[in-house]
Structures are given as structure tokens and as C-alpha cells.
Design an enzyme around this catalytic site. Structure first.
Site, mmCIF file in Angstrom:
data_model
loop_
_atom_site.group_PDB
_atom_site.id
_atom_site.type_symbol
_atom_site.label_atom_id
_atom_site.label_comp_id
_atom_site.label_asym_id
_atom_site.label_seq_id
_atom_site.Cartn_x
_atom_site.Cartn_y
_atom_site.Cartn_z
ATOM 1 N N LYS A 53 -1.164 12.005 5.040
ATOM 2 C CA LYS A 53 -1.759 11.290 3.894
ATOM 3 C C LYS A 53 -3.268 11.534 3.848
ATOM 4 O O LYS A 53 -3.851 11.746 2.777
ATOM 5 C CB LYS A 53 -1.469 9.792 4.010
ATOM 6 C CG LYS A 53 0.026 9.454 3.844
ATOM 7 C CD LYS A 53 0.305 8.021 4.307
ATOM 8 C CE LYS A 53 1.792 7.717 4.340
ATOM 9 N NZ LYS A 53 2.102 6.421 4.994
ATOM 10 N N GLN A 97 -0.388 1.169 8.442
ATOM 11 C CA GLN A 97 0.831 1.943 8.704
ATOM 12 C C GLN A 97 1.827 1.135 9.530
ATOM 13 O O GLN A 97 1.501 0.645 10.615
ATOM 14 C CB GLN A 97 0.461 3.248 9.435
ATOM 15 C CG GLN A 97 1.636 4.168 9.691
ATOM 16 C CD GLN A 97 2.264 4.730 8.422
ATOM 17 O OE1 GLN A 97 1.580 5.237 7.541
ATOM 18 N NE2 GLN A 97 3.587 4.638 8.306
ATOM 19 N N ASP A 120 0.081 0.419 -1.112
ATOM 20 C CA ASP A 120 1.449 0.577 -0.605
ATOM 21 C C ASP A 120 2.438 -0.282 -1.393
ATOM 22 O O ASP A 120 3.648 -0.085 -1.287
ATOM 23 C CB ASP A 120 1.481 0.112 0.865
ATOM 24 C CG ASP A 120 1.919 1.206 1.803
ATOM 25 O OD1 ASP A 120 2.310 2.275 1.318
ATOM 26 O OD2 ASP A 120 1.875 0.975 3.025
#
Ligand code: NAP
Length: 294
Positions: A53, A97, A120
Site C-alpha cells: 500500500k 493494519q 478503511d
């Protein structure tokens, strides 16, 4: 006959092209979109995902920073970092994450991220907006990427029967919410299947579109699929393979070699859903930067 491949990499490149143009527009206003990744511990998969990413952000001109915290980080310490990122006007997107170490509540962490920076799409406010059909919220990247694959491959969902295998919070459940929206790019009849579903093949064999998001290696076989259906493989599974240099290989949730002879369209894996997840994350980051600096 083989199914037509839905090339997730090529479609992700189209999305990146559009995102890059939006970055350029922001740059002309002196604004560089910025995303901050937070990783706790050294889980190898998390390291790899954040690395990919971060690399893609740089390629698009998005500023990207990664905070790597030790496995022993406490929940208050992590929440304090999120508070500081929420308050930082130069941070537009925040991605913590998962998975987090077991002593940290993912719910508490996702709740703490400013919903306007929640690229997200896991904050309860954004989840709620998705369920209500309010387009102002962020949508989770993987299910949003699946919908984008279908739209850009011109596979209609309106009126289609879609069987989603897996009701996880990251993929299956939000995808069901996305595809049953009252909107031309959705309007599907959605069946959400899970481990307690009785004989899932009775439903998948009727489905126009099957999305496999279980994390069960090659569980979906040709006899589960209606001839001419579209099959989207979200699953990523590590299976032992002594012949491979790494000692393992990654496979999806579908038996691709069989399904390609039955389906009309199928995603490769890798090269299907994975690149779209990153593409949607980058697009969400630019959306956050646009909204926060409007
Ligand atoms: P998850 O939260 O663990 O959910 C898995 C779901 O699959 C659960 O609802 C489970 O049912 C269901 N399931 C498991 N075995 C089943 C079976 N035999 N029959 C029917 N349903 C079954 O997983 P997730 O986070 O949604 O992720 C799913 C997969 O997608 C994983 O392989 C993950 O690595 C992959 N993934 C890929 C991407 C990408 O970018 N490509 C992104 C995210 C996730 P119960 O609810 O009854 O337990």
C-alpha cells in the site's frame, strides 16, 4: 471453453489513473494527500500488505508514512497515537493494519479513528452510513473493489442473484450491504452464506454471481457453479508446498482450473480482487483529502 478473465490488475490501473489525476488537482491547490499506516508487531502478512500500500501511494503522489509499533504496545498507547493523527491537519487517511495483538481491541481502535479519515471504512459511523445507503461515508476497500470490478467489467448486478460465501465484517457482510443498495450499480438479490448455511451449493448453483470470501482453500468447485455465472475469488489461503521456494503457496477459495470451464467470467487469484483493494484505498485517501480541505 475457458471463462473470460476479469483482470483486476488492469482495472485497478484504470482506477489509479483517475486517482492520480485527482492528486494532481489537489497539488495545484498546494495540498498533497497523505495517508498514515499503523502496524503493531511483525506479522509477515501485515508487513507485506502495508509495504504494498505504501509503495502504491508513493507511485500516485500520495504522501505515505508508516508507524511500526512493538507487539507490546498497550491499547492506550495506540489510541494516543490515533488521537495525534486525528488532530494532525496534514494526515488525511489513517489505516491501522489488522490483525492487532490479542490484548488490543480492534473495535476500540477502529472506533477511535476520526470517521472523516477512516479510509478503511471500518468506523461504526461509516458502517452505519453504508447500511443506510448514505453515500457520504467511506466504504470498506475490498467489497467496494469487488463492486468496481463488476461495474467496469459490465457485469450487471441489477436483478441478479448474488451468492456471497462468508459473512466476515471485512468482506462478506459489507459486500452484501453494497450489492443490495437501491442503485443501478447494485440492486442485486443477495444471499449471504456462512458456515452454518445448509448445503450452500443449492444456492450457489442458482446464482448469477458467486463471491467466495471464506478463507477456505479451493472449497468452491465447478459443480457449485451455474454454467455462465461470474465467479469472484476474494480468499487468500496459505497452503504448504515443499516444492515452492518459500515452502508454501497462496491459493484462493475457488478451484480456478475447474471453474474456468463452467463460468463465463472469473477473477484470477492473485491479480483479481487484491489489486482492487489497494486501488479503492488510494481513491478513499484522495476523497478524504478533498473533503478535509474543501
Ligand atoms: P472472516 O471474517 O474469517 O470470515 C470468513 C467467513 O467465511 C465467515 O463468515 C465464515 O462463517 C465463512 N466460512 C468459513 N468456512 C465456511 C464454509 N465451509 N462454508 C461457508 N462459509 C464458511 O474472513 P474475512 O476477513 O471476511 O476474509 C475472508 C477471506 O478473504 C480470507 O481468505 C482473507 O484472507 C481474504 N481477504 C482478501 C482480501 C483481498 O484484498 N484479496 C481482503 C480481505 C480479505 P462463520 O461466520 O459462520 O464463521
Amino acid at each position: 471453453m475457458s471463462a473470460q478473465l476479469i483482470d483486476g490488475k488492469a482495472i485497478a490501473d484504470q482506477v489509479h489513473h483517475e486517482t492520480r489525476q485527482r492528486v494532481q488537482t489537489l497539488l495545484t491547490r498546494g495540498i498533497q494527500p497523505a495517508i498514515v499506516f499503523v502496524r503493531v508487531g511483525e506479522d509477515p502478512a501485515s508487513r507485506a500488505y502495508v509495504g504494498m500500500k505504501d509503495k502504491q501511494a508513493a507511485a500516485l503522489g500520495i504522501l505515505s508514512r508508516t508507524h511500526v509499533l512493538p507487539e507490546t504496545t498497550t491499547q492506550p498507547e495506540l489510541l494516543a497515537l490515533i488521537d495525534s493523527l486525528n488532530a494532525d491537519p496534514n494526515t488525511h487517511g489513517i489505516l491501522v493494519q489488522a490483525p492487532l495483538p490479542s490484548h488490543i481491541s480492534e473495535t476500540a481502535v477502529f472506533f477511535r479513528v476520526d470517521p472523516r479519515k477512516d479510509v478503511d471504512g471500518f468506523h461504526p459511523l461509516n458502517v452505519g452510513k453504508l447500511l443506510l445507503g448514505d453515500p457520504s461515508g467511506f466504504r470498506p476497500c475490498t467489497p467496494a473493489g469487488v463492486q468496481e470490478l463488476l461495474i467496469r467489467s459490465r457485469i450487471p448486478t441489477a436483478g441478479a442473484l448474488v451468492a456471497i460465501l462468508g459473512r466476515g465484517n471485512i468482506v462478506g457482510k459489507p459486500l452484501a450491504a453494497i450489492l443490495c443498495q437501491k442503485a443501478p450499480s447494485a440492486n442485486a438479490t443477495v444471499c449471504l452464506l456462512h458456515s452454518a448455511s445448509r448445503d450452500f451449493s443449492a444456492l450457489t448453483r442458482q446464482a448469477d454471481i458467486v463471491v467466495a470470501a471464506m478463507g477456505r482453500a479451493e472449497l468452491v468447485r465447478a459443480h457449485h457453479i451455474k454454467p455462465g455465472a461470474t465467479v469472484i475469488d476474494v480468499g487468500v489461503n496459505r497452503i504448504d508446498d515443499p516444492a515452492s521456494p518459500r515452502g508454501y503457496r497462496l491459493v484462493g477459495d475457488i478451484a480456478f482450473d475447474e471453474i474456468t470451464h463452467v463460468a463465463a467470467h472469473v477473477t484470477p487469484n492473485p491479480g483479481g480482487v487484491g489489486p482492487m483493494t489497494i486501488a479503492m484505498l488510494m481513491a478513499n485517501t484522495v476523497t478524504a483529502a478533498e473533503a478535509l480541505t474543501a
